[in-house]
Design an enzyme around this catalytic site. Structure first.
Site, PDB file in Angstrom:
ATOM      1  N   ASP A  62      -0.910   2.120  13.280  1.00 55.83           N
ATOM      2  CA  ASP A  62       0.155   2.727  12.479  1.00 55.83           C
ATOM      3  C   ASP A  62       1.160   1.614  12.201  1.00 55.83           C
ATOM      4  O   ASP A  62       1.810   1.110  13.125  1.00 55.83           O
ATOM      5  CB  ASP A  62       0.810   3.880  13.252  1.00 55.83           C
ATOM      6  CG  ASP A  62       1.944   4.533  12.464  1.00 55.83           C
ATOM      7  OD1 ASP A  62       2.486   3.900  11.533  1.00 55.83           O
ATOM      8  OD2 ASP A  62       2.292   5.675  12.787  1.00 55.83           O
ATOM      9  N   ASN A  89      -2.624  -3.584   3.194  1.00 49.52           N
ATOM     10  CA  ASN A  89      -2.851  -2.636   2.093  1.00 49.52           C
ATOM     11  C   ASN A  89      -2.097  -1.322   2.259  1.00 49.52           C
ATOM     12  O   ASN A  89      -1.741  -0.692   1.266  1.00 49.52           O
ATOM     13  CB  ASN A  89      -4.363  -2.360   2.001  1.00 49.52           C
ATOM     14  CG  ASN A  89      -4.662  -1.124   1.181  1.00 49.52           C
ATOM     15  OD1 ASN A  89      -4.639  -1.161  -0.048  1.00 49.52           O
ATOM     16  ND2 ASN A  89      -4.929  -0.003   1.852  1.00 49.52           N
ATOM     17  N   TYR A 164      10.064   3.644  -4.312  1.00 47.03           N
ATOM     18  CA  TYR A 164       8.781   2.929  -4.283  1.00 47.03           C
ATOM     19  C   TYR A 164       8.827   1.581  -5.014  1.00 47.03           C
ATOM     20  O   TYR A 164       8.441   0.545  -4.445  1.00 47.03           O
ATOM     21  CB  TYR A 164       7.685   3.809  -4.892  1.00 47.03           C
ATOM     22  CG  TYR A 164       6.352   3.107  -4.980  1.00 47.03           C
ATOM     23  CD1 TYR A 164       5.636   2.820  -3.814  1.00 47.03           C
ATOM     24  CD2 TYR A 164       5.809   2.712  -6.199  1.00 47.03           C
ATOM     25  CE1 TYR A 164       4.406   2.166  -3.879  1.00 47.03           C
ATOM     26  CE2 TYR A 164       4.590   2.065  -6.270  1.00 47.03           C
ATOM     27  CZ  TYR A 164       3.896   1.794  -5.100  1.00 47.03           C
ATOM     28  OH  TYR A 164       2.691   1.138  -5.159  1.00 47.03           O
ATOM     29  N   LYS A 168       8.318  -2.548  -3.500  1.00 38.68           N
ATOM     30  CA  LYS A 168       7.319  -3.570  -3.848  1.00 38.68           C
ATOM     31  C   LYS A 168       8.016  -4.853  -4.343  1.00 38.68           C
ATOM     32  O   LYS A 168       7.497  -5.955  -4.146  1.00 38.68           O
ATOM     33  CB  LYS A 168       6.338  -3.022  -4.890  1.00 38.68           C
ATOM     34  CG  LYS A 168       5.468  -1.860  -4.366  1.00 38.68           C
ATOM     35  CD  LYS A 168       4.568  -2.250  -3.190  1.00 38.68           C
ATOM     36  CE  LYS A 168       3.587  -1.141  -2.830  1.00 38.68           C
ATOM     37  NZ  LYS A 168       2.704  -1.478  -1.692  1.00 38.68           N
ATOM     38  N   THR A 199      -6.477   7.431  -6.801  1.00 34.94           N
ATOM     39  CA  THR A 199      -6.565   7.650  -5.351  1.00 34.94           C
ATOM     40  C   THR A 199      -5.661   8.831  -4.997  1.00 34.94           C
ATOM     41  O   THR A 199      -4.928   9.342  -5.852  1.00 34.94           O
ATOM     42  CB  THR A 199      -6.067   6.417  -4.556  1.00 34.94           C
ATOM     43  OG1 THR A 199      -4.674   6.242  -4.821  1.00 34.94           O
ATOM     44  CG2 THR A 199      -6.825   5.148  -4.892  1.00 34.94           C
TER      45      THR A 199
HETATM   46  P1  NAP Z   1      -3.938   5.925  -0.621  1.00 36.77           P
HETATM   47  O1  NAP Z   1      -5.292   6.369  -1.052  1.00 36.77           O
HETATM   48  O2  NAP Z   1      -2.851   6.948  -0.464  1.00 36.77           O
HETATM   49  O3  NAP Z   1      -4.108   5.091   0.729  1.00 36.77           O
HETATM   50  C1  NAP Z   1      -2.992   4.616   1.410  1.00 36.77           C
HETATM   51  C2  NAP Z   1      -3.448   4.113   2.756  1.00 36.77           C
HETATM   52  O4  NAP Z   1      -2.293   3.665   3.502  1.00 36.77           O
HETATM   53  C3  NAP Z   1      -4.107   5.229   3.592  1.00 36.77           C
HETATM   54  O5  NAP Z   1      -5.155   4.689   4.339  1.00 36.77           O
HETATM   55  C4  NAP Z   1      -2.962   5.648   4.513  1.00 36.77           C
HETATM   56  O6  NAP Z   1      -3.374   6.223   5.738  1.00 36.77           O
HETATM   57  C5  NAP Z   1      -2.346   4.274   4.769  1.00 36.77           C
HETATM   58  N1  NAP Z   1      -1.049   4.391   5.412  1.00 36.77           N
HETATM   59  C6  NAP Z   1       0.066   5.014   4.979  1.00 36.77           C
HETATM   60  N2  NAP Z   1       1.025   4.949   5.906  1.00 36.77           N
HETATM   61  C7  NAP Z   1       0.490   4.264   6.963  1.00 36.77           C
HETATM   62  C8  NAP Z   1       0.978   3.882   8.233  1.00 36.77           C
HETATM   63  N3  NAP Z   1       2.210   4.187   8.640  1.00 36.77           N
HETATM   64  N4  NAP Z   1       0.161   3.171   9.060  1.00 36.77           N
HETATM   65  C9  NAP Z   1      -1.101   2.866   8.667  1.00 36.77           C
HETATM   66  N5  NAP Z   1      -1.624   3.227   7.491  1.00 36.77           N
HETATM   67  C10 NAP Z   1      -0.828   3.917   6.648  1.00 36.77           C
HETATM   68  O7  NAP Z   1      -3.325   4.846  -1.629  1.00 36.77           O
HETATM   69  P2  NAP Z   1      -3.992   3.640  -2.446  1.00 36.77           P
HETATM   70  O8  NAP Z   1      -3.843   3.965  -3.882  1.00 36.77           O
HETATM   71  O9  NAP Z   1      -5.323   3.287  -1.908  1.00 36.77           O
HETATM   72  O10 NAP Z   1      -2.908   2.505  -2.145  1.00 36.77           O
HETATM   73  C11 NAP Z   1      -3.183   1.358  -1.376  1.00 36.77           C
HETATM   74  C12 NAP Z   1      -2.120   0.318  -1.686  1.00 36.77           C
HETATM   75  O11 NAP Z   1      -2.158  -0.023  -3.068  1.00 36.77           O
HETATM   76  C13 NAP Z   1      -0.681   0.782  -1.409  1.00 36.77           C
HETATM   77  O12 NAP Z   1       0.048  -0.278  -0.830  1.00 36.77           O
HETATM   78  C14 NAP Z   1      -0.136   1.103  -2.793  1.00 36.77           C
HETATM   79  O13 NAP Z   1       1.263   0.955  -2.873  1.00 36.77           O
HETATM   80  C15 NAP Z   1      -0.866   0.071  -3.627  1.00 36.77           C
HETATM   81  N6  NAP Z   1      -0.967   0.428  -5.047  1.00 36.77           N
HETATM   82  C16 NAP Z   1      -1.674   1.523  -5.458  1.00 36.77           C
HETATM   83  C17 NAP Z   1      -1.755   1.803  -6.812  1.00 36.77           C
HETATM   84  C18 NAP Z   1      -2.561   2.965  -7.334  1.00 36.77           C
HETATM   85  O14 NAP Z   1      -2.566   3.171  -8.563  1.00 36.77           O
HETATM   86  N7  NAP Z   1      -3.246   3.735  -6.504  1.00 36.77           N
HETATM   87  C19 NAP Z   1      -1.097   0.993  -7.751  1.00 36.77           C
HETATM   88  C20 NAP Z   1      -0.375  -0.104  -7.300  1.00 36.77           C
HETATM   89  C21 NAP Z   1      -0.322  -0.386  -5.942  1.00 36.77           C
HETATM   90  P3  NAP Z   1      -3.444   7.837   5.916  1.00 36.77           P
HETATM   91  O15 NAP Z   1      -4.741   8.276   5.294  1.00 36.77           O
HETATM   92  O16 NAP Z   1      -3.414   8.000   7.405  1.00 36.77           O
HETATM   93  O17 NAP Z   1      -2.253   8.414   5.231  1.00 36.77           O
END
Ligand code: NAP
Length: 241
Positions: A62, A89, A164, A168, A199
């Protein structure tokens, strides 16, 4: 356990882009450590990765807990001896208005800001500093921070997201400070934007797949020794600060 095998830790690798990064790094032959806070999510991800041929192992993590992060570093040291790649990530958007999909700065709850920064910024610092002694044992350590073009002051895409997006921007700033601190060392750190990826993060509204979103992070995680340092990249190249 072979300790000369290149080992990568991906935080938040139980789903979404983190899982895809783990899968793609695993496909290069790396050992992949799935950092995740949920036992079930972590175990299921490890199982799925192994079924697709990846040398995957779970690490309870975590990113908001000093204790959890210290335990994870101790576990990685004990089981694998060193770390070659760290992909920070894990990230959250924090709650937003479900109708407008915004975080309005004029009504912003500061607890939301604290929560988002704790994961997206302090979490990265916490994990990076705990893993750094293990990364320094690698001949070619690479750190990738999952950023977003929403944090780009030059571009400012998407809806108003007053917790948010600046988290970043903050992360990008921290990334450049790490790069300065690592200037005369083999440690290479960069920030990656995955694009708008479908996602859980955005209710699967993105137009890119997790695999597409993982590509830049994977490229930065496997940079040669003369690769760029302290930059902010997406598939098409450099993202403006
Ligand atoms: P996601 O599917 O919501 O996955 C987020 C991940 O972060 C999950 O595994 C979640 O775990 C984990 N997480 C959250 N809080 C945590 C904590 N306290 N300790 C450990 N793990 C934690 O989101 P995603 O789209 O794959 O995003 C991944 C990264 O890409 C993020 O940093 C996000 O800001 C960035 N991003 C995403 C997008 C997009 O369009 N999706 C665009 C730009 C940047 P749980 O399952 O336990 O919650």
């Amino acid at each position: 356990m072979e300790n000369d095998k290149t080992t990568a830790l991906v935080t938040g690798a139980n789903k979404g882009i983190g899982y895809a990064i783990a899968e793609q790094l695993g496909a290069t032959g790396m050992r992949v450590l799935v950092g995740a806070r949920s036992d079930t999510g972590r175990e299921e991800a490890v199982e799925r990765l192994r079924a697709s041929g990846v040398d995957a192992h779970g690490v309870r993590l975590d990113v908001t807990s000093d204790e959890s992060v210290a335990d994870a570093a101790a576990e990685v040291e004990e089981r694998f001896g060193r770390l070659d790649v760290l992909v920070n990530n894990a990230g959250i958007s924090g709650p937003f208005d479900p109708v407008t999909w915004t975080q309005d700065p004029t009504t912003l709850d500061l607890d939301v800001v604290r929560q988002v920064v704790d994961v997206n910024v302090y979490g990265v610092v916490r994990v990076t500093n705990a893993m750094l002694p293990l990364l320094r044992r690698s001949p070619a350590p690479r750190i990738v921070n999952a950023s977003s073009s929403m944090g780009s002051l030059g571009r400012q895409p998407g809806p108003v997201m007053a917790a948010y997006a600046p988290s970043k921007t903050f992360l990008n700033g921290i990334t450049t400070q790490y790069a300065r601190a690592f200037a005369d060392t083999p440690v290479i750190v960069n920030a990656a934007c995955p694009g708008l990826v479908a996602t859980d993060f955005n209710g699967f509204s993105g137009d890119r797949t997790a695999a597409q979103g993982a590509a830049t992070a994977v490229r930065l995680a496997t940079l040669p020794d003369d690769g760029p340092r302290g930059g902010f990249f997406e598939d098409a190249g450099v993202v403006p600060w």
